[in-house]
Write a protein that holds these residues in place. Structure first.
Motif, PDB file in Angstrom:
ATOM      1  N   GLU B 187       0.970  -1.235   0.023  1.00  0.00           N
ATOM      2  CA  GLU B 187      -0.170   0.160  -0.206  1.00  0.00           C
ATOM      3  C   GLU B 187       0.752   1.353   0.044  1.00  0.00           C
ATOM      4  OE1 GLU B 187      -3.728   0.912   2.827  1.00  0.00           O
ATOM      5  OE2 GLU B 187      -3.526  -1.333   2.335  1.00  0.00           O
ATOM      6  N   ALA B 188       1.875   1.158   0.757  1.00  0.00           N
ATOM      7  CA  ALA B 188       2.960   2.440   0.575  1.00  0.00           C
ATOM      8  C   ALA B 188       3.417   2.682  -0.487  1.00  0.00           C
ATOM      9  CB  ALA B 188       4.001   2.056   1.902  1.00  0.00           C
ATOM     10  N   GLU B 189       3.981   1.700  -1.342  1.00  0.00           N
ATOM     11  CA  GLU B 189       4.375   1.738  -2.574  1.00  0.00           C
ATOM     12  C   GLU B 189       3.337   2.409  -3.481  1.00  0.00           C
ATOM     13  OE1 GLU B 189       7.664  -1.629  -3.440  1.00  0.00           O
ATOM     14  OE2 GLU B 189       5.584  -2.398  -2.855  1.00  0.00           O
ATOM     15  N   ILE B 190       2.119   1.911  -3.535  1.00  0.00           N
ATOM     16  CA  ILE B 190       1.191   2.503  -4.248  1.00  0.00           C
ATOM     17  C   ILE B 190       0.963   3.924  -3.986  1.00  0.00           C
ATOM     18  CG2 ILE B 190      -1.377   2.254  -4.992  1.00  0.00           C
ATOM     19  CD1 ILE B 190      -1.102  -0.853  -4.429  1.00  0.00           C
ATOM     20  N   HIS B 191       1.104   4.137  -2.648  1.00  0.00           N
ATOM     21  CA  HIS B 191       1.031   5.669  -2.235  1.00  0.00           C
ATOM     22  C   HIS B 191       1.956   6.489  -2.746  1.00  0.00           C
ATOM     23  CE1 HIS B 191      -1.421   8.386   0.236  1.00  0.00           C
ATOM     24  NE2 HIS B 191      -0.381   8.786   0.539  1.00  0.00           N
ATOM     25  N   SER B 192       3.004   6.143  -2.666  1.00  0.00           N
ATOM     26  CA  SER B 192       4.249   6.942  -2.909  1.00  0.00           C
ATOM     27  C   SER B 192       4.693   6.863  -4.521  1.00  0.00           C
ATOM     28  CB  SER B 192       5.388   6.397  -2.272  1.00  0.00           C
ATOM     29  OG  SER B 192       5.726   5.193  -2.704  1.00  0.00           O
ATOM     30  N   ARG B 193       4.235   5.869  -5.349  1.00  0.00           N
ATOM     31  CA  ARG B 193       4.645   5.940  -6.784  1.00  0.00           C
ATOM     32  C   ARG B 193       3.290   6.087  -7.517  1.00  0.00           C
ATOM     33  NH1 ARG B 193       8.173   0.915  -7.885  1.00  0.00           N
ATOM     34  NH2 ARG B 193       8.035   1.686  -9.968  1.00  0.00           N
ATOM     35  N   ASP B 194       3.191   7.285  -8.444  1.00  0.00           N
ATOM     36  CA  ASP B 194       2.133   7.566  -8.959  1.00  0.00           C
ATOM     37  C   ASP B 194       1.652   6.426 -10.029  1.00  0.00           C
ATOM     38  OD1 ASP B 194       1.439   9.779  -7.726  1.00  0.00           O
ATOM     39  OD2 ASP B 194       2.292  11.223  -9.210  1.00  0.00           O
ATOM     40  N   GLU B 195       2.511   5.754 -10.587  1.00  0.00           N
ATOM     41  CA  GLU B 195       2.029   4.830 -11.580  1.00  0.00           C
ATOM     42  C   GLU B 195       1.678   3.424 -11.287  1.00  0.00           C
ATOM     43  OE1 GLU B 195       5.141   5.610 -10.730  1.00  0.00           O
ATOM     44  OE2 GLU B 195       6.559   4.202 -10.989  1.00  0.00           O
ATOM     45  N   LEU B 196       1.719   3.186  -9.921  1.00  0.00           N
ATOM     46  CA  LEU B 196       1.315   2.017  -9.493  1.00  0.00           C
ATOM     47  C   LEU B 196      -0.069   2.079  -9.224  1.00  0.00           C
ATOM     48  CD1 LEU B 196       4.289   0.949  -7.111  1.00  0.00           C
ATOM     49  CD2 LEU B 196       3.709   0.194  -9.390  1.00  0.00           C
TER      50      LEU B 196
END
Lengths: 364, 614
Positions: B187-196
């Protein structure tokens, strides 16, 4: 043509036919799909109902309404027997035993019963003059109440409730005293909680609550109201165009060729289309009231005004459902909604009104 | 009683008529009011609220669908496929085509001779989804199963076999750490990277992680019209087609990885092979390894538990994050520093008597009776400790630290393949900071032979070997040619006459009669190297699992194409366990030498600036 001559009410027929034409387009649009054709689907059936309706209208208006009044008790008795038999012979369709199935025909006795009750009420009220006594008010209540109760037991709350405007309007015209009317209103107000807790089923209560807050159950009972309002509102001034309403074409709108047909018209033809339909209805009803004012006798007054009140009530309740200001109780829009019994009954009822209008020439 | 309504007709009661007239007027007014009320309600809904409801209708009608891009494939420098996408056959049921879906499920189980209960369980688990969504009954079935279902198509009208893309690592465990694997984004990655987007897979370690954005491609965005049940009816607009991920050609050599994996044979340790002329990584291995294909499907909690709780920690990349005492391999840096800075005169010999006292502490050479008077080349070849203790005493910790850092020790190489450790180069400042007391000169003596608080990673060791191989340039390892952040090799300013004897001595380590790495020899080629043994200190001598074996070097000696570092944990002496691994890898490389891409180096040389060739 002896059946429809210069004494016949042309204007009422034109109104009915105009609404019939709108109905054909709206029903065709509401039921349109890749696999359907105009004649093969609900719109084709609607056309046949309209033709039958016109024939019925012509015959009914040609016959003297006094003769119809004489037959009214017979009709009324037959109607009551049919309604009383329904629980035993009718197959439940979406939960209600409202339809008689005779071969391929499916008849809804409660629809012609509307016209019959309007007729019998007019006949009975016209027999006596003078102000409405309590005894006659009770008589009137029984005449309207018995079929209403039978219909309520099918259960068909919507059709049953359309008898209320008839009762109120005819009682009013028969000279009910204002204080009796106020007492009746008080009794109704007092009876309301009993109705809420005893008579109404949970889903009906839910529908009433939904009027005040459609968001309380957006996937359940609020769904219809929300989707109908979206359909209406998104139509804007001129609508999305015939056959182009996304709400109806993509199945978002439930019961769109029947109870919610007005939402289809509003979505595809916008406020312009809505006003045309409302104008036609209002003009039709005002003409019926005008017929009442020029009627030769009280029978004619009560008959024309009774029919106008019942049908106006039905229209206003239907519009209330579609716009979400009244609970969803399953009242179709006369003529425009798909459905044979209702169309024929409507043509029958307005044929009676036309007969009243015609009657003023007889002894003139 | 029959009533003649006509007789009732001709009565005119004007009072009543007036009353009727006014009562009818009330009705008329009520009708008009009713219709006017609804006219205004429709006006309010359609005109005032119209735009709002139009938006809601559009929201109803339109659905944004995301098209998943195909992830880019990864090839080695020869074009060999390291990672690809393989079609996985999954079995679905389309309930819209079945009158009785459950019957279809049990019939499917019959045909496949499968356990009906498990299929029904899958069905029940996913049943709640909208009816038009096909339900996956069996993920990733064998081709035979798929064709069997196709053969029974008439009896199974609602069963579909669909192909989905799944990541496939043909070299499996051989290149696990360097290539990495993918997993569902947190979830944190999706939050921090727009393309995810939720459900997307991201590279977790290695190339899959470092070059995730290139490999990922871009989602397609499609605007669809859907009906009330959510079934897509048509594409309204294709806002953006899905963009396939780039194919990456990395500098790795798949065969060398495979040979390494086989040579390590489950032992713990690490190996790094790189091109000393450029810094291009040819092989990076960490043992024990794991099969990244396990992560491509749905990783079972048991497998994950086994991997993450294994005491040998297979998920750790020891080549980047394993820190070891360099042992005698450090003597190479000592030798360069001493000659370059003049602490050792060219040709100078130092006496080794087997033992010597430094700062009041008696130190031993591993040869008890000593090496006698010994020069630099011999000291390196035979790994004389006394010689380097003496150099350490002369140089002091500052000089050792300075040259260690010049060789790249104490800082990460920035190769970017996952978490990398900097290791530790001790200094007075470090000692003050961590222990709160000054550095004692006596401690320098241990560091001089690669022991003490000195810790370096295998990739740093490989860089160290590359400096000798390429004539004094510190390379910055990289794995992708087209990488913009490649840093050109840095000239350390080491004089050729400093390097020459050291290089010569390193050849002797492999090829000399007394060389410690004779087992690294590849017939027909000259290699250069230095072995080392990292002491593993254990409180209980009986349980000492043995020292780490280290071997660094380069080859072919006359024109080096590869520099390496190999660490075998608890492998004893570097010459015994690490050198044979190098022999196998170098043999695999040198045998294929004629077919290796030659333009590769030239291109990089031009792009990356100056590269020295001996």
């Amino acid at each position: 043509m002896w059946l429809f001559n210069e004494r016949s009410d042309r204007s009422t027929l034109v109104h009915l036919l105009a609404l019939g034409l709108i109905s054909l387009l709206a029903v065709a649009s509401a039921t349109h799909s890749e696999h359907s054709t105009f004649w093969g689907g609900a719109s084709g059936r609607q056309f046949i109902y309209l033709v039958v309706g016109v024939v019925v209208y012509m015959i009914v208006q040609r016959v003297d309404y006094h003769d119809w009044a004489e037959l009214s008790v017979l009709f009324y008795a037959a109607g009551l027997i049919l309604l009383a038999l329904l629980p035993f012979v009718a197959r439940p369709i979406s939960g209600a035993r409202s339809w008689l199935e005779i071969g391929p025909l499916r008849l809804q006795p409660s629809e012609p019963m509307k016209a019959v009750v309007a007729l019998v009420v007019a006949a009975v009220l016209s027999q006596k003059k003078g102000t409405l006594s309590l005894g006659r008010l009770m008589q009137l209540g029984a005449l309207v109440g018995v079929p209403m109760l039978l219909i309520l037991m099918q259960p068909d709350m919507g059709t049953a409730i359309t008898f209320v405007p008839l009762f109120l309007a005819t009682a009013w015209l028969a000279g009910i005293r204002p204080r009796v009317l106020v007492s009746l209103a008080l009794i109704a107000a007092l009876a309301a909680p009993i109705g809420w807790f005893v008579v109404l089923k949970p889903y009906q209560k839910e529908r009433i609550l939904t009027v005040f807050d459609p968001g309380r159950d957006p996937s359940g009972s609020g769904y219809q109201v929300i989707q109908s309002r979206i359909a209406v509102g998104s139509g804007g001034v001129a609508g999305k165009g015939l056959f182009r309403g996304s709400q109806s074409r993509l199945d978002f709108l439930p019961a769109r060729e029947t109870d919610f047909i007005m939402a289809v018209i509003a979505e595809e033809n916008g406020l312009v289309g809505v006003l045309v339909v409302l104008g036609l209805y209002l003009s039709l009803m005002l003409r019926a009231i005008q017929t009442a004012t020029i009627a030769q006798d009280r029978l004619g007054v009560y008959l024309a005004a009774g029919v106008a009140s019942l049908w106006t009530g039905q229209i206003l309740i239907n519009l209330g459902m579609v716009t979400g200001v009244l609970p969803t109780i399953g009242v179709p829009l006369p003529i425009v909604s798909s459905g044979g019994s209702a169309i024929v009954a409507t043509f029958f009822a307005f044929g009676l009104v036309a007969s009243v209008r015609r009657g003023r020439f007889v002894n003139a | 009683m029959k009533i003649d309504y006509r007789k009732l007709k001709p009565y005119r009661d004007y009072q009543r008529a007036r009353m009727l007239g006014s009562r009818l007027l009330v009705l008329r007014i009520l009708f008009i009011a009713g219709f006017l009320l609804y006219g205004s309600i429709f006006w309010y809904l359609q005109i005032v609220k119209g735009p709002e409801y139009s938006l809601l209708a559009e929201e109803n009608r339109l659905h944004r669908r995301i098209e998943q891009p195909v992830r880019g494939i990864i090839r080695d420098w020869m074009g060999e496929i390291l990672v690809t996408n393989r079609p996985a056959f999954s079995v679905f049921i389309d309930r819209e085509r079945a009158d009785d879906p459950r019957e279809q499920v049990s019939r499917l189980a019959d045909f496949l001779e499968e356990d009906a209960a498990s299929l029904e369980e899958q069905y029940e688990k996913r049943r709640k989804q909208p009816r038009f969504v096909p339900l996956r009954l069996m993920p990733d079935v064998a081709l035979a199963t798929a064709s069997r279902i196709e053969a029974h198509r008439p009896e199974l009208p609602a069963i579909d076999v669909d192909v989905e893309a799944k990541r496939y690592y043909p070299f499996g465990a051989a290149a696990a750490h360097v290539i990495g694997y993918i997993a569902e984004a947190s979830e944190a990655e999706i939050h921090s990277r727009d393309e995810l987007l939720p459900g997307d897979q991201v590279g977790r370690v290695g190339v899959e992680m470092s070059f995730d954005s290139q490999l990922r491609g871009a989602h397609g965005r499609v605007l669809e019209e859907v009906n009330a049940r959510g079934r897509p009816l048509r594409v309204v607009r294709r806002d953006q087609p899905a963009r396939e991920g780039q194919t990456l050609r990395v500098t790795l050599d798949a065969r060398m990885q495979a040979v390494l994996h086989e040579a390590f044979d489950g032992r713990a340790g690490a190996a790094v092979f790189l091109d000393p002329r450029t810094g291009a990584l040819r092989a990076l291995y960490s043992g024990p390894s794991y099969d990244p294909n396990l992560f491509a499907g749905r990783l079972s909690p048991d497998t994950w538990k086994a991997l993450s709780e294994d005491p040998l920690r297979p998920l750790q990349n020891r080549a980047l994050a394993g820190t070891y005492s360099p042992g005698s391999t450090f003597k190479v840096i000592m030798a360069v520093a001493a000659l370059q800075e003049g602490f050792l005169k060219p040709g100078e010999k130092i006496f080794c008597g087997g033992t010597a006292v430094f700062y009041g502490q008696k130190r031993h050479c591993h040869r008890r009776w000593g090496h006698g008077k010994i020069g630099l080349a011999e000291a390196l070849e035979r790994s004389c400790n006394i010689f380097f203790y003496t150099l350490g005493q002369r140089m002091g910790i500052e000089t050792i630290e300075k040259w260690s850092r010049r060789f790249g020790l104490g800082s990460t190489t920035g190769v970017g393949l996952g978490s990398e450790l900097a290791g530790l180069v001790p200094s007075n400042e470090w000692k003050m900071r961590t222990h709160g007391e000054p550095w004692y000169p006596g401690e320098t003596i241990s560091v001089a032979i690669g022991q003490g608080p000195l810790h370096i990673t295998p990739i740093q060791m490989a860089v160290e070997a590359a400096v000798i191989a390429n004539g004094g340039y510190r390379v910055h390892p990289y794995i992708l040619d087209r990488q913009s952040r490649i840093r050109p090799p840095e000239d350390l300013g080491i004089r050729p006459e400093v390097l020459a004897p050291i290089a010569k001595a390193m050849v002797s380590v492999v090829h000399g009669a007394g060389g410690t790495a004779r087992r690294a020899r590849v017939p027909g080629y000259t290699l250069a190297g230095k072995t080392g043994t990292a002491q593993v200190v254990s409180l209980d001598a009986a349980e000492n699992p043995g020292d780490h074996a280290i071997f660094i070097g380069y080859g072919p000696a006359e024109a080096p194409e590869l520099a390496w570092a190999v660490v075998v944990e608890h492998g004893g002496h570097g010459g015994e366990s690490a050198a044979p691994i190098v022999a196998k890898v170098m043999k695999s490389y040198l045998e294929r030498r004629h077919e290796l891409p030659s333009d590769h180096v030239v291109r990089i040389a031009n792009g990356a600036g100056h590269v020295a060739l001996q």
